[in-house]
Write a protein that holds these residues in place. Structure first.
Motif, mmCIF file in Angstrom:
data_model
loop_
_atom_site.group_PDB
_atom_site.id
_atom_site.type_symbol
_atom_site.label_atom_id
_atom_site.label_comp_id
_atom_site.label_asym_id
_atom_site.label_seq_id
_atom_site.Cartn_x
_atom_site.Cartn_y
_atom_site.Cartn_z
ATOM 1 N N TYR A 209 -23.198 41.531 18.793
ATOM 2 C CA TYR A 209 -24.268 40.880 19.540
ATOM 3 C C TYR A 209 -25.494 41.768 19.698
ATOM 4 O O TYR A 209 -26.602 41.262 19.862
ATOM 5 N N GLY A 210 -25.300 43.076 19.684
ATOM 6 C CA GLY A 210 -26.435 43.962 19.871
ATOM 7 C C GLY A 210 -26.063 45.408 19.699
ATOM 8 O O GLY A 210 -24.998 45.750 19.174
ATOM 9 N N PHE A 211 -26.956 46.294 20.141
ATOM 10 C CA PHE A 211 -26.701 47.725 20.058
ATOM 11 C C PHE A 211 -27.322 48.430 21.253
ATOM 12 O O PHE A 211 -28.249 47.920 21.897
ATOM 13 N N GLU A 212 -26.774 49.606 21.552
ATOM 14 C CA GLU A 212 -27.253 50.425 22.659
ATOM 15 C C GLU A 212 -27.827 51.715 22.101
ATOM 16 O O GLU A 212 -27.227 52.354 21.226
ATOM 17 N N LEU A 213 -28.992 52.115 22.605
ATOM 18 C CA LEU A 213 -29.568 53.430 22.330
ATOM 19 C C LEU A 213 -29.560 54.211 23.638
ATOM 20 O O LEU A 213 -30.123 53.760 24.640
ATOM 21 N N LEU A 214 -28.930 55.370 23.620
ATOM 22 C CA LEU A 214 -28.792 56.188 24.831
ATOM 23 C C LEU A 214 -29.534 57.511 24.631
ATOM 24 O O LEU A 214 -29.357 58.184 23.613
ATOM 25 N N THR A 215 -30.364 57.872 25.608
ATOM 26 C CA THR A 215 -31.133 59.109 25.525
ATOM 27 C C THR A 215 -31.089 59.827 26.869
ATOM 28 O O THR A 215 -30.838 59.222 27.921
ATOM 29 N N ALA A 216 -31.355 61.126 26.836
ATOM 30 C CA ALA A 216 -31.411 61.900 28.078
ATOM 31 C C ALA A 216 -32.691 61.581 28.848
ATOM 32 O O ALA A 216 -32.696 61.522 30.088
ATOM 33 N N ASP A 217 -33.793 61.370 28.116
ATOM 34 C CA ASP A 217 -35.070 61.006 28.729
ATOM 35 C C ASP A 217 -35.460 59.605 28.264
ATOM 36 O O ASP A 217 -35.008 59.124 27.226
ATOM 37 N N ALA A 218 -36.311 58.964 29.037
ATOM 38 C CA ALA A 218 -36.714 57.597 28.711
ATOM 39 C C ALA A 218 -37.372 57.542 27.337
ATOM 40 O O ALA A 218 -38.227 58.371 27.002
ATOM 41 N N ALA A 219 -36.964 56.572 26.528
ATOM 42 C CA ALA A 219 -37.529 56.406 25.188
ATOM 43 C C ALA A 219 -38.884 55.710 25.277
ATOM 44 O O ALA A 219 -39.120 54.892 26.181
ATOM 45 N N PRO A 220 -39.796 56.008 24.335
ATOM 46 C CA PRO A 220 -41.139 55.403 24.364
ATOM 47 C C PRO A 220 -41.116 53.980 23.809
ATOM 48 O O PRO A 220 -41.726 53.698 22.769
ATOM 49 N N LEU A 221 -40.471 53.068 24.499
ATOM 50 C CA LEU A 221 -40.264 51.730 23.967
ATOM 51 C C LEU A 221 -41.572 50.963 23.814
ATOM 52 O O LEU A 221 -41.844 50.394 22.751
ATOM 53 N N GLU A 222 -42.401 50.920 24.891
ATOM 54 C CA GLU A 222 -43.631 50.146 24.804
ATOM 55 C C GLU A 222 -44.544 50.656 23.705
ATOM 56 O O GLU A 222 -45.098 49.882 22.918
ATOM 57 N N GLU A 223 -44.678 51.981 23.626
ATOM 58 C CA GLU A 223 -45.529 52.566 22.587
ATOM 59 C C GLU A 223 -44.988 52.223 21.204
ATOM 60 O O GLU A 223 -45.755 51.925 20.277
ATOM 61 N N ALA A 224 -43.669 52.266 21.060
ATOM 62 C CA ALA A 224 -43.066 51.959 19.766
ATOM 63 C C ALA A 224 -43.289 50.499 19.382
ATOM 64 O O ALA A 224 -43.595 50.176 18.228
ATOM 65 N N LEU A 225 -43.156 49.595 20.357
ATOM 66 C CA LEU A 225 -43.373 48.183 20.071
ATOM 67 C C LEU A 225 -44.818 47.936 19.625
ATOM 68 O O LEU A 225 -45.075 47.154 18.696
ATOM 69 N N GLU A 226 -45.741 48.610 20.283
ATOM 70 C CA GLU A 226 -47.151 48.382 19.966
ATOM 71 C C GLU A 226 -47.565 49.058 18.670
ATOM 72 O O GLU A 226 -48.567 48.660 18.057
ATOM 73 N N SER A 227 -46.791 50.055 18.200
ATOM 74 C CA SER A 227 -47.172 50.766 16.978
ATOM 75 C C SER A 227 -46.362 50.337 15.754
ATOM 76 O O SER A 227 -46.496 50.947 14.695
ATOM 77 N N GLY A 228 -45.521 49.290 15.904
ATOM 78 C CA GLY A 228 -44.854 48.746 14.719
ATOM 79 C C GLY A 228 -43.362 48.963 14.654
ATOM 80 O O GLY A 228 -42.807 49.102 13.560
ATOM 81 N N LEU A 229 -42.686 48.961 15.782
ATOM 82 C CA LEU A 229 -41.236 49.142 15.780
ATOM 83 C C LEU A 229 -40.535 48.056 14.955
ATOM 84 O O LEU A 229 -39.524 48.327 14.307
ATOM 85 N N LEU A 230 -41.086 46.850 14.982
ATOM 86 C CA LEU A 230 -40.430 45.720 14.323
ATOM 87 C C LEU A 230 -41.015 45.398 12.950
ATOM 88 O O LEU A 230 -40.628 44.400 12.337
ATOM 89 N N THR A 231 -41.899 46.211 12.441
ATOM 90 C CA THR A 231 -42.526 45.898 11.166
ATOM 91 C C THR A 231 -41.547 46.069 10.012
ATOM 92 O O THR A 231 -40.641 46.909 10.052
ATOM 93 N N THR A 232 -41.733 45.246 8.974
ATOM 94 C CA THR A 232 -40.931 45.381 7.759
ATOM 95 C C THR A 232 -41.578 46.326 6.750
ATOM 96 O O THR A 232 -41.004 46.578 5.690
ATOM 97 N N GLU A 233 -42.765 46.846 7.090
ATOM 98 C CA GLU A 233 -43.424 47.798 6.191
ATOM 99 C C GLU A 233 -42.623 49.100 6.127
ATOM 100 O O GLU A 233 -42.090 49.578 7.123
#
Length: 845
Positions: free
Chosen positions: A663-687
């Motif tokens: 159904y999904g996956f978990e990403l675990l980190t010691a510090d908060a991951a830069p999710l918003e920045e990643a989404l805005e810079s192309g986290l989901l791009t197929t490029e």
């Protein structure tokens, strides 16, 4: 005998059994008589075998004058029909099914099988004279092509039937069949080919792959026959009386055993299917422990058991000696178990076709109802069962895509042809391009493979042992007897962990387990195998010597290949069921049972719409968690998890650990991951997907391990002589050395490139991953901050905990996690991102 008389005898044979031929069977017989080839697609248990078999039988009957004359010709006929089966276990049953009508109608044909299980005496007899109809496997057929007289022995073949074609289609064994068919069609240009298949989505592709292509690249004409016999399939699921609001994978385990025992007790006979051999052993032990008196009529069946044990179980099912059999996919196919009136599926079937295939084992004859009872091992599998039922009713059956140019198999096949009398480059190129697998084979690729089998390629030219094929005149042949012997012993495409025989100190052979399991055992360790508690004594000569143990709870052997991800069709159906739940519609009994869990999910977070990607974010004492839910299957999620981690790490140095389920996956980190920045810079791009996914994993090491299989199939490494097999460590060391040599000194080596492709496609489903990423890039991204893991997140959290729990029992740890999760009272805060070309822009906070 005139055609009408032959048909009359056939009608009488059917009538004597209370049968009447179906329209689709008559259609196949007529098409065969007209010289046509094709594919038969019909539900399990509706008469596909006799649809394919009776065409050649009618033809043979029509060629003779009278039954009495037939019986006097006791020597039978030359080889006329080849029947290819994917499993050795099916050969004996198929042999009997084919023999029965010809004996009743007086046709003096002989029917025999030739597989790895065939006795040495029968194989020796078949060297001098093959039967009229031969039931064989792809590997045994390739061995026959190694004979220098193979053109003579196949010259009278008129028909080839490929049984269970859907099981072979998308594998190297399927490509192996394509190559063999191409050779046989060159020997017998008028050869007719019929495939037998069930539960397959891409029928046109399957038919074209089976029948091959013309010189102009167009597929051959073929007949596609769909069985129209109505086959009612009923699917239901057992549901627990109470449902945990925070379920996790395996939490139900054998909790539903009392209900299972009740259903089994009311059935005359039943097969309990499991998805893995380990699960098979667990459930067999649980059933016997629940009622020891059942031991006499309950059996276990999986591919690692000895042939004698499997055959005993199969015979016991037919005769009624065994009422209950716990099995894996070893009983999915072909064998006729008409007495079975109940099939159970432990856990999710993971695919629509698999559900239908297994359901077809009950009511395994035309007109009877097939019933399957699903037993979930965790709550969300109830959603999968309901979704699979809907997909089955809608006809959303999985497709199986053929392979494209596996060059390791081509290398093996060229050595086979060189051993079987030799080949010329021009003729073999035409032959190869008549198959779907190699229709786009380039001259450069063929020349590279020919150079590889004649000289070892650029990197191995100095080593004579890699020069397996010689050019004599214009023909490539094998002249070295040792090369011939090694090739015959190495032929085939089935590669797995080294099989270790399990044998009693005083007694017989139980079967095989993988070396990776046995290597972790010490003398005195106890484990359960073949439904029997055993004590490990020693490992010697690739044999695990054991004795019976009493009163123990042992480890269950683990076999490779256990992961079974959700199929694309079932993933789509699951998302559709979740959309119904989001709208408050719980129309199925399974969905009603899981309603409390999904209601809590909606309260704490959301149930995502099909056009939404849900990402939940929370912090616990273990760190910062991102839970991402594409609902696309475990393998795709492993690739996506690695891709997301890699792309976020390009923005800021950060380390991730991850866990995945269907159904999904978990990403675990010691510090908060830069999710918003990643989404805005192309986290989901197929490029740059191929570049990023390759760099997100240790692709070189994965390719090195995959190369072991390729090297074995291509003949670069030898598994050893009978009784002297090499260990998996030896094979890995040899292939790893060759891999390093090629990477460093022959970087354009096509087998190394194939290893990289296979890693991406097999282990990460890269083509499906690309399609999924395209879908996600067009979705609305919902980021929900929650103070505790939600019901969807909880199984991912437990999976990651499994690897960290040591002295504390997992169940105790999970109970504490459940109490903590229940304490949460507030709903999550939400942010919405709208994706465009893979870059998501925040629109609501």
């Amino acid at each position: 005998m005139p055609v009408s008389d032959a048909e009359g005898r056939l009608e009488q044979w059917f009538a004597a059994r209370g049968w009447s031929p179906f329209a689709f069977q008559r259609e196949v017989w007529s098409a065969y008589a007209n010289g046509e080839s094709g594919l038969i697609h019909a539900a399990t248990g509706t008469g596909k075998t006799y649809a394919a078999w009776m065409g050649p039988v009618l033809e043979a009957l029509a060629e003779h004058e009278a039954p009495r004359t037939l019986r006097r010709r006791a020597d039978g006929a030359p080889l006329r029909v080849l029947w290819i089966t994917p499993l050795r276990a099916l050969a004996a049953d198929t042999e009997q099914a084919l023999r029965e009508p010809i004996e009743a109608m007086g046709l003096p044909w002989t029917v025999e099988s030739r597989t790895g299980d065939t006795s040495a005496a029968r194989r020796a007899r078949q060297r001098d004279r093959l039967p009229s109809a031969l039931v064989t496997t792809p590997e045994s057929l390739s061995l026959l092509l190694c004979r220098k007289d193979h053109e003579a022995i196949f010259s009278d073949v008129r028909c080839i039937v490929v049984d269970e074609w859907h099981e072979l289609l998308s594998t190297k064994r399927g490509a192996q069949v394509e190559l063999a068919l191409a050779r046989l069609r060159r020997i017998c240009p008028q050869l007719r080919t019929w495939g037998v298949s069930a539960t397959l989505g891409n029928l046109d592709t399957a038919a074209d792959t089976l029948l091959g292509y013309r010189a102009d690249g167009a597929p051959h004409a073929r007949r596609l026959v769909r069985g129209i016999v109505p086959k009612d399939t009923q699917v239901e699921a057992l549901t627990p009386d109470t449902m945990d609001r925070f379920p996790w994978a395996g939490h139900l385990n054998t909790k539903l055993l009392p209900e299972v025992m009740q259903r089994l007790e009311s059935a005359q006979s039943a097969i309990v299917f499991t998805n893995t051999r380990s699960q098979c052993e667990i459930w067999f032990q649980s059933i016997i422990a629940a009622n020891p008196a059942w031991f006499e009529f309950t059996a276990i069946h999986h591919g690692s058991l000895s042939r004698a044990q499997r055959e005993d179980v199969e015979d016991g099912l037919k005769t009624g000696r065994y009422r209950v059999v716990v099995a894996t996919s070893s009983l999915d196919l072909g064998v006729d178990f008409s007495p079975v009136d109940l099939v159970m599926q432990i856990g999710s079937p993971k695919g629509v076709a698999r559900l239908m295939q297994r359901a077809g084992r009950s009511g395994h004859s035309p007109g009877r109802v097939s019933r399957i009872l699903c037993v979930p091992t965790h709550a969300f599998e109830l959603v999968e069962v309901a979704a699979a039922r809907d997909a089955m009713r809608a006809g959303a059956i999985e497709s199986r895509e053929p392979l494209d140019r596996p060059l390791d198999l081509l290398a093996q096949h060229l050595v086979t042809l060189a051993l079987g009398g030799g080949f010329t480059r021009h003729a073999v190129l035409q032959e190869l391009r008549s198959t779907r697998a190699y229709r786009l084979l380039t001259d450069v690729e063929l020349d590279w493979v020919i150079d590889f089998v004649t000289h070892g390629g650029n990197a191995l030219k100095a080593y004579p042992e890699y020069a397996r094929v010689q050019l004599v005149g214009d023909r490539y042949v094998v002249t070295d007897r040792r090369v011939a012997m090694r090739h015959v012993l190495n032929i085939g495409t089935i590669v797995s962990d080294a099989a270790i025989a399990v044998r009693y100190l005083k007694g017989g052979r139980l079967g095989t387990v993988e070396e990776s399991f046995v290597s972790r055992l010490s003398p005195g360790d106890k484990f359960i195998f073949a439904g029997t508690p055993l004590e490990f004594v020693r490992l010697r000569d690739l044999t695990a010597w054991v004795r019976k143990a009493k009163g123990i709870t042992g480890a269950i052997p683990r076999w490779q290949g256990a992961r079974m991800p959700l199929s694309t069709e079932l993933s789509h159906a699951v998302r559709a069921k979740l959309e119904e739940a989001r709208q408050g519609v719980y129309s199925d009994p399974e969905m009603q049972a899981v309603q409390p869990v999904l209601t809590l999910q909606a309260e704490r977070s959301i149930i995502p719409r099909p056009d939404e990607l849900l990402i939940e974010r929370c912090e616990t004492r273990d760190g910062h968690h991102l839970f991402v839910y594409p609902f696309e299957g475990r393998l795709v999620h492993e690739g996506l998890a690695a891709l997301f981690a890699y792309r976020m790490a390009q923005l800021t140095p950060i380390s991730f650990s991850f866990s995945c389920n269907d159904y999904g996956f978990e990403l675990l980190t010691a510090d908060a991951a830069p999710l918003e920045e990643a989404l805005e810079s192309g986290l989901l791009t197929t490029e740059h997907l191929l570049h990023d996914i390759t760099h997100s994993l240790n692709a070189a090491e994965l390719a090195r391990r995959q190369f072991r299989e390729i090297a074995r199939v291509a003949g670069l490494i030898f598994g050893g002589y009978p009784g002297q097999s090499k260990s998996v460590k030896q094979m890995q060391a040899s292939s790893g050395l060759l891999y390093d040599v090629f990477v460093n000194y022959d970087p354009e080596n096509l087998l190394v490139q194939q290893a990289r492709r296979e890693v991406l496609e097999r282990q990460l489903e890269s083509s499906r991953l690309g399609r999924v990423l395209q879908r996600l890039s067009e979705s609305i991204v919902r980021v929900i901050d929650v103070d505790r893991p939600t019901p969807l997140a909880f199984p991912l959290l437990v999976d990651s905990t499994r690897s960290r729990v040591s002295s504390e029992k997992l169940a105790d740890r999970v109970r504490r996690m459940t109490v903590s999760a229940e304490k949460s009272t507030r709903s999550g805060t939400s942010m919405t991102f709208r994706a465009h070309e893979g870059r998501a822009t925040k629109v609501v906070k």
